[in-house]
Design an enzyme around this catalytic site. Structure first.
Site, short mmCIF file in Angstrom:
data_model
loop_
_atom_site.label_atom_id
_atom_site.label_comp_id
_atom_site.label_asym_id
_atom_site.label_seq_id
_atom_site.Cartn_x
_atom_site.Cartn_y
_atom_site.Cartn_z
N ARG A 108 -75.27 -2.14 -23.99
CA ARG A 108 -74.56 -2.36 -25.29
C ARG A 108 -72.89 -2.36 -24.80
O ARG A 108 -72.58 -1.23 -24.21
CB ARG A 108 -74.77 -1.36 -26.37
CG ARG A 108 -76.34 -1.28 -26.66
CD ARG A 108 -76.50 -0.17 -27.55
NE ARG A 108 -77.64 0.27 -27.57
CZ ARG A 108 -78.54 1.14 -28.59
NH1 ARG A 108 -77.45 1.84 -29.11
NH2 ARG A 108 -79.71 1.34 -28.72
N ASP A 123 -69.37 -1.79 -27.03
CA ASP A 123 -68.83 -1.20 -28.34
C ASP A 123 -68.03 -2.34 -28.82
O ASP A 123 -67.52 -3.26 -28.47
CB ASP A 123 -67.97 0.04 -28.21
CG ASP A 123 -68.95 1.12 -27.71
OD1 ASP A 123 -70.14 1.20 -28.07
OD2 ASP A 123 -68.40 1.89 -26.88
N ARG A 157 -63.33 4.87 -21.32
CA ARG A 157 -62.07 4.63 -22.12
C ARG A 157 -61.39 6.08 -21.97
O ARG A 157 -60.12 6.26 -22.11
CB ARG A 157 -62.23 4.08 -23.47
CG ARG A 157 -62.51 2.62 -23.46
CD ARG A 157 -63.30 2.34 -24.75
NE ARG A 157 -62.60 2.71 -26.11
CZ ARG A 157 -63.26 2.46 -27.35
NH1 ARG A 157 -64.24 2.22 -27.25
NH2 ARG A 157 -62.42 2.74 -28.18
#
Length: 245
Positions: A51, A53, A198
């Protein structure tokens, strides 16, 4: 009649992420609807390597789907792309063995986080880059990146909201590359925690602005250090690597 692997590229700005959701337009939903229309089916399910985001982009998202008819992969690319919006495209398609799995056969993934160093807005870079206003110390960030490579407990780099079991992950490589006023953080690993990439890049940016290098070690020991999770727009899933397929 078989299984097909697709390489999918998209700009994640207008999507609520990869995964199908009740509230919001996802990349998965958009792609599945176009495939169903092209294949003249009421519904088509695709299975992704992972996945992404909300707001995260992809150049090499990999998915697989099963078809019950003989499909020419090249024609599928061209036909489905006519049905997709401009920010989403199937860039490659190939027939694979029936046991290929886009998620479980993935050996590792490569992400790139990009920053543009400029005192003024750069519209052509803004979609894919985080703007920072002064150049950080690239050498310091590279030293910090070396400390993050390897198998570590990255619990302190995980944001709340994850349902993954365990927090030990392996980072195979983390390179900081400067291309003029653009900084690229290339991260390769087998799997990542929620917002881990991140957060690692956010910590390295603070190191570049003067945070002691020891803060990286503190984070790996589970100690919290003040820094910001970087916004999604700078992150791109660049490639998913497969060993057998």
């Amino acid at each position: 009649m078989g299984r097909i692997k697709l390489i999918v590229e998209y700009v994640g700005t207008g999507y609520c992420g990869w995964q199908s959701q009740k509230n919001g337009v996802s990349v998965q939903d958009t792609l599945e609807k176009a495939l169903a229309q092209f294949l003249h089916k009421s519904f088509v399910r695709v299975y992704a390597a992972g996945r992404t985001d909300v707001g995260v982009h992809a150049r090499g998202q990999t998915v697989h789907l099963d078809v019950d008819e003989d499909v020419n992969p090249f024609k599928l690319c061209l036909g489905v792309n006519l049905l997709l919006p401009p920010d989403l495209s199937v860039v490659d398609a190939a027939k694979v063995s029936d046991d290929f799995d886009a998620r479980f056969d993935a050996v590792d993934k490569t992400y790139c986080y990009r920053m543009s160093v400029s005192p003024t807005r750069r519209p052509t870079l803004d979609v894919f880059c985080l703007q920072v206003y002064k150049m950080p110390d690239v050498s310091a960030m590279r030293e910090g990146a070396k400390l993050l490579v390897g198998r570590h407990d990255f619990a302190a780099f995980q944001n709340s909201g994850s349902n993954l079991k365990g927090t030990v992950r392996t980072v195979n490589g983390l390179d900081v590359v400067q291309k003029g006023s653009v900084l690229e953080f290339w991260v390769n690993g087998t799997a990542f925690l929620y917002n881990q990439v991140r957060n690692m890049c956010g910590l390295l940016l603070e190191v570049g602005y003067g945070l002691p290098l020891s803060a990286v070690g503190d984070m790996l020991q589970g100690k919290r250090v003040r820094y910001k999770t970087l916004p999604a727009k700078g992150l791109t899933l660049d490639k998913v690597n497969y060993e057998k397929h």
